[in-house]
Design a protein around this motif. Structure first.
Motif, PDB file in Angstrom:
ATOM      1  N   GLY A 233      15.766  -5.462  -1.103  1.00  0.00           N
ATOM      2  CA  GLY A 233      14.327  -5.064  -1.036  1.00  0.00           C
ATOM      3  C   GLY A 233      13.293  -5.094  -2.335  1.00  0.00           C
ATOM      4  N   LYS A 234      13.548  -6.622  -2.766  1.00  0.00           N
ATOM      5  CA  LYS A 234      12.817  -6.732  -4.057  1.00  0.00           C
ATOM      6  C   LYS A 234      12.262  -8.201  -3.657  1.00  0.00           C
ATOM      7  CE  LYS A 234      15.065  -3.961  -7.207  1.00  0.00           C
ATOM      8  NZ  LYS A 234      15.694  -3.915  -8.564  1.00  0.00           N
ATOM      9  N   PRO A 235      11.322  -8.477  -2.778  1.00  0.00           N
ATOM     10  CA  PRO A 235      10.724  -9.753  -2.598  1.00  0.00           C
ATOM     11  C   PRO A 235       9.617  -9.962  -3.781  1.00  0.00           C
ATOM     12  CG  PRO A 235       9.685  -8.257  -1.166  1.00  0.00           C
ATOM     13  CD  PRO A 235      10.851  -7.569  -1.786  1.00  0.00           C
ATOM     14  N   CYS A 236       9.593 -11.482  -4.026  1.00  0.00           N
ATOM     15  CA  CYS A 236       8.890 -11.759  -5.276  1.00  0.00           C
ATOM     16  C   CYS A 236       7.226 -11.381  -4.979  1.00  0.00           C
ATOM     17  CB  CYS A 236       9.321 -13.151  -5.691  1.00  0.00           C
ATOM     18  SG  CYS A 236       8.662 -14.216  -4.217  1.00  0.00           S
ATOM     19  N   ASN A 237       7.186 -11.327  -3.695  1.00  0.00           N
ATOM     20  CA  ASN A 237       5.590 -11.164  -3.343  1.00  0.00           C
ATOM     21  C   ASN A 237       5.295  -9.871  -3.262  1.00  0.00           C
ATOM     22  OD1 ASN A 237       6.588 -10.723  -0.897  1.00  0.00           O
ATOM     23  ND2 ASN A 237       5.492 -12.579  -0.011  1.00  0.00           N
ATOM     24  N   ARG A 238       6.017  -8.829  -3.773  1.00  0.00           N
ATOM     25  CA  ARG A 238       5.774  -7.460  -3.306  1.00  0.00           C
ATOM     26  C   ARG A 238       4.699  -6.765  -3.804  1.00  0.00           C
ATOM     27  NH1 ARG A 238      10.207  -7.913  -6.442  1.00  0.00           N
ATOM     28  NH2 ARG A 238      10.081  -7.020  -8.585  1.00  0.00           N
ATOM     29  N   GLN A 239       4.016  -7.262  -4.763  1.00  0.00           N
ATOM     30  CA  GLN A 239       2.676  -6.951  -5.190  1.00  0.00           C
ATOM     31  C   GLN A 239       1.546  -7.562  -4.622  1.00  0.00           C
ATOM     32  OE1 GLN A 239       3.820  -5.673  -9.970  1.00  0.00           O
ATOM     33  NE2 GLN A 239       2.346  -7.438  -9.670  1.00  0.00           N
ATOM     34  N   THR A 240       1.767  -8.729  -3.988  1.00  0.00           N
ATOM     35  CA  THR A 240       0.641  -9.409  -3.371  1.00  0.00           C
ATOM     36  C   THR A 240       0.084  -8.688  -2.368  1.00  0.00           C
ATOM     37  OG1 THR A 240       1.807 -11.503  -3.793  1.00  0.00           O
ATOM     38  CG2 THR A 240       0.051 -11.585  -2.218  1.00  0.00           C
ATOM     39  N   PRO A 241      -1.392  -8.397  -2.355  1.00  0.00           N
ATOM     40  CA  PRO A 241      -1.885  -7.486  -1.313  1.00  0.00           C
ATOM     41  C   PRO A 241      -2.270  -8.298   0.035  1.00  0.00           C
ATOM     42  CG  PRO A 241      -3.524  -8.072  -2.641  1.00  0.00           C
ATOM     43  CD  PRO A 241      -2.128  -8.746  -3.269  1.00  0.00           C
ATOM     44  N   HIS A 242      -2.422  -9.634   0.155  1.00  0.00           N
ATOM     45  CA  HIS A 242      -2.802 -10.352   1.248  1.00  0.00           C
ATOM     46  C   HIS A 242      -1.911 -11.740   1.236  1.00  0.00           C
ATOM     47  CE1 HIS A 242      -5.851  -7.534   2.006  1.00  0.00           C
ATOM     48  NE2 HIS A 242      -6.286  -7.543   0.930  1.00  0.00           N
ATOM     49  N   ALA A 243      -1.490 -12.308   2.481  1.00  0.00           N
ATOM     50  CA  ALA A 243      -0.938 -13.476   2.586  1.00  0.00           C
ATOM     51  C   ALA A 243      -1.794 -14.187   3.141  1.00  0.00           C
ATOM     52  CB  ALA A 243       0.295 -13.184   3.248  1.00  0.00           C
ATOM     53  N   HIS A 244      -1.800 -15.676   2.944  1.00  0.00           N
ATOM     54  CA  HIS A 244      -2.966 -16.481   3.445  1.00  0.00           C
ATOM     55  C   HIS A 244      -2.135 -17.769   3.892  1.00  0.00           C
ATOM     56  CE1 HIS A 244      -6.385 -13.938   2.955  1.00  0.00           C
ATOM     57  NE2 HIS A 244      -6.061 -13.769   1.919  1.00  0.00           N
ATOM     58  N   ASN A 245      -2.634 -18.687   4.567  1.00  0.00           N
ATOM     59  CA  ASN A 245      -2.437 -19.757   5.073  1.00  0.00           C
ATOM     60  C   ASN A 245      -1.186 -19.743   6.052  1.00  0.00           C
ATOM     61  OD1 ASN A 245      -3.006 -22.546   4.918  1.00  0.00           O
ATOM     62  ND2 ASN A 245      -1.172 -23.013   3.342  1.00  0.00           N
ATOM     63  N   LEU A 246      -1.073 -18.750   6.602  1.00  0.00           N
ATOM     64  CA  LEU A 246      -0.118 -18.728   7.754  1.00  0.00           C
ATOM     65  C   LEU A 246      -0.789 -18.146   9.037  1.00  0.00           C
ATOM     66  CD1 LEU A 246       2.998 -18.345   8.121  1.00  0.00           C
ATOM     67  CD2 LEU A 246       2.957 -15.762   7.902  1.00  0.00           C
ATOM     68  N   ILE A 247      -0.881 -19.221   9.958  1.00  0.00           N
ATOM     69  CA  ILE A 247      -1.602 -18.823  11.229  1.00  0.00           C
ATOM     70  C   ILE A 247      -0.923 -17.626  12.081  1.00  0.00           C
ATOM     71  CG2 ILE A 247      -2.514 -21.303  11.348  1.00  0.00           C
ATOM     72  CD1 ILE A 247      -0.275 -21.974  13.382  1.00  0.00           C
ATOM     73  N   THR A 248      -1.721 -16.872  12.375  1.00  0.00           N
ATOM     74  CA  THR A 248      -1.606 -15.947  13.218  1.00  0.00           C
ATOM     75  C   THR A 248      -1.431 -14.637  12.263  1.00  0.00           C
ATOM     76  OG1 THR A 248       0.658 -15.860  13.548  1.00  0.00           O
ATOM     77  CG2 THR A 248      -0.655 -16.965  15.061  1.00  0.00           C
ATOM     78  N   HIS A 249      -1.222 -14.881  10.996  1.00  0.00           N
ATOM     79  CA  HIS A 249      -0.900 -13.653  10.394  1.00  0.00           C
ATOM     80  C   HIS A 249      -2.101 -13.819   8.902  1.00  0.00           C
ATOM     81  CE1 HIS A 249       2.482 -12.040  12.213  1.00  0.00           C
ATOM     82  NE2 HIS A 249       2.804 -13.314  12.336  1.00  0.00           N
ATOM     83  N   ASP A 250      -2.739 -14.572   8.987  1.00  0.00           N
ATOM     84  CA  ASP A 250      -3.702 -14.911   7.703  1.00  0.00           C
ATOM     85  C   ASP A 250      -4.407 -13.571   7.374  1.00  0.00           C
ATOM     86  OD1 ASP A 250      -4.813 -16.611   5.957  1.00  0.00           O
ATOM     87  OD2 ASP A 250      -6.738 -16.395   6.903  1.00  0.00           O
ATOM     88  N   GLY A 251      -4.331 -13.159   6.084  1.00  0.00           N
ATOM     89  CA  GLY A 251      -4.901 -11.801   5.661  1.00  0.00           C
ATOM     90  C   GLY A 251      -4.115 -10.582   5.653  1.00  0.00           C
ATOM     91  N   LYS A 252      -2.919 -10.637   6.351  1.00  0.00           N
ATOM     92  CA  LYS A 252      -2.188  -9.377   6.649  1.00  0.00           C
ATOM     93  C   LYS A 252      -1.455  -9.461   5.088  1.00  0.00           C
ATOM     94  CE  LYS A 252      -1.112  -9.340  11.459  1.00  0.00           C
ATOM     95  NZ  LYS A 252      -0.094  -9.593  12.414  1.00  0.00           N
ATOM     96  N   SER A 253      -0.818  -8.070   4.945  1.00  0.00           N
ATOM     97  CA  SER A 253      -0.019  -8.037   3.681  1.00  0.00           C
ATOM     98  C   SER A 253       1.478  -8.731   3.913  1.00  0.00           C
ATOM     99  CB  SER A 253       0.149  -6.451   3.288  1.00  0.00           C
ATOM    100  OG  SER A 253       0.927  -5.785   4.260  1.00  0.00           O
ATOM    101  N   PRO A 254       2.036  -9.264   2.978  1.00  0.00           N
ATOM    102  CA  PRO A 254       3.238  -9.759   3.028  1.00  0.00           C
ATOM    103  C   PRO A 254       4.282  -8.540   3.610  1.00  0.00           C
ATOM    104  CG  PRO A 254       2.474 -10.651   1.051  1.00  0.00           C
ATOM    105  CD  PRO A 254       1.460  -9.443   1.488  1.00  0.00           C
ATOM    106  N   ALA A 255       3.951  -7.375   3.024  1.00  0.00           N
ATOM    107  CA  ALA A 255       4.997  -6.433   3.641  1.00  0.00           C
ATOM    108  C   ALA A 255       4.845  -6.059   5.040  1.00  0.00           C
ATOM    109  CB  ALA A 255       4.696  -5.019   3.031  1.00  0.00           C
ATOM    110  N   GLU A 256       3.404  -6.076   5.738  1.00  0.00           N
ATOM    111  CA  GLU A 256       3.392  -5.971   7.003  1.00  0.00           C
ATOM    112  C   GLU A 256       3.859  -6.937   7.824  1.00  0.00           C
ATOM    113  OE1 GLU A 256      -0.539  -5.433  10.085  1.00  0.00           O
ATOM    114  OE2 GLU A 256      -0.802  -6.034   7.836  1.00  0.00           O
TER     115      GLU A 256
END
Length: 303
Positions: free
Chosen positions: A38-61
């Motif tokens: 349960g300790k991914p390196c992007n756990r603080q990142t609020p939004h993930a980008h450059n991922l089609i269909t999920h652009d702007g979602k949080s990595p946790a989501e």
């Protein structure tokens, strides 16, 4: 799950690479155990980008949705725990966890990521993945045209400066002490209208991870919106190296085009294998590893 339950594959690390591999293996009717701490390196990142269909979602989501879909396959099991050792050999691996659980596996996949090593500058760690970032493809669009810094020293400063200047012309290289690149590199950087600041940084002033300014030891400061940093890293999990897996000169686990390491039966995928740290790259590596492990298991039955 009883002690020493047998699995076709144990996946250590349940983020994007691990989940992608698990889905591929689940659809191949393989018995799979995912162990994740349960300790991914992007756990603080609020939004993930450059991922089609999920652009702007949080990595946790994104990972929560992926986990739900993966665990819908009845042969895939999730365990909240931390793997502490792997022993044995191909087809006869034993995985042990901090919770004193033990599992047998024919194949192992390490999808354990890397651990970024933060410099001793207050505010950097709290802002990492938010406004202190490493990848312009993940974050550059959001910070385009804004006051941006690069925390870097050495000859790579020129190449990285030219790269980031594509997203913004308001750019300063912060060397955090005397520059270690030569005069020719120094002049070339300045000729590109990239500023160079060699002052020693005291701290990063931020609000909830969003940079306001860099403050220097002489009490002066520079206002910033974003700071790129190429930080050193280490493998998040030491087990692959202990098992004899080779590392590249940059410190990644060495794998072939099938995500296979030099140790029979052991695969690796995700950020622990490549400098291209993006969700889509991790997913692709996990899918490849899952497919090739299944292919190897089929061939071993019919050999």
């Amino acid at each position: 799950m009883s002690e020493y339950k047998n699995f076709d594959v144990v996946i250590i690390g349940g983020s994007y690479a691990g989940l992608s591999a698990a889905m591929t293996l689940g659809r191949a009717l393989r018995n799979v155990l995912i162990i994740d701490s349960g300790k991914p390196c992007n756990r603080q990142t609020p939004h993930a980008h450059n991922l089609i269909t999920h652009d702007g979602k949080s990595p946790a989501e994104i990972s929560a949705e992926a986990r739900k879909q993966v665990l819908a396959y009845p042969t895939v099991i999730w365990l909240d725990d931390l793997a502490v050792s792997v022993t044995g050999e191909d087809h006869h691996f034993i995985v042990s966890t901090v919770g004193e659980r033990h599992f047998m596996a024919k194949k192992i996949l390490f999808a354990t990521g890397v651990k970024d090593l933060m410099p001793p500058i207050p505010g950097i760690a709290e802002s990492w993945g938010i406004s202190v970032v490493h990848c312009p493809y993940c974050h550059g669009y959001e910070y385009r045209g804004q006051n941006t810094g690069i925390l870097i020293n050495g000859d790579m400063a020129l190449d990285f400066g030219k790269f980031i200047q594509h997203w913004t012309n308001h750019l300063t290289i912060f060397t955090n002490g005397p520059a270690t690149f030569d005069a020719a590199v120094h002049e070339k950087i300045l000729s590109l209208n990239i500023q160079i600041n060699e002052k020693k940084i005291r701290e990063l002033d931020h609000h909830n991870g969003y940079i306001k300014a860099l403050i220097f030891e002489d009490q002066s400061q520079v206002e910033l919106t974003a700071l790129y940093a190429r930080l050193p890293f280490e493998q998040h999990c030491p087990i692959p190296e202990k098992m004899g897996c080779n590392l590249t000169e940059h410190g990644h686990i060495q794998v072939d085009e099938a995500q296979k390491t030099n140790v029979a039966g052991i695969y690796a995928a995700g950020d622990n294998t490549t400098m291209f740290r993006g969700l889509s790259m991790a997913m692709a590596g996990g899918t490849m590893a899952g497919a090739r492990m299944n292919h190897e298991l089929i061939n071993e039955v019919h050999s």
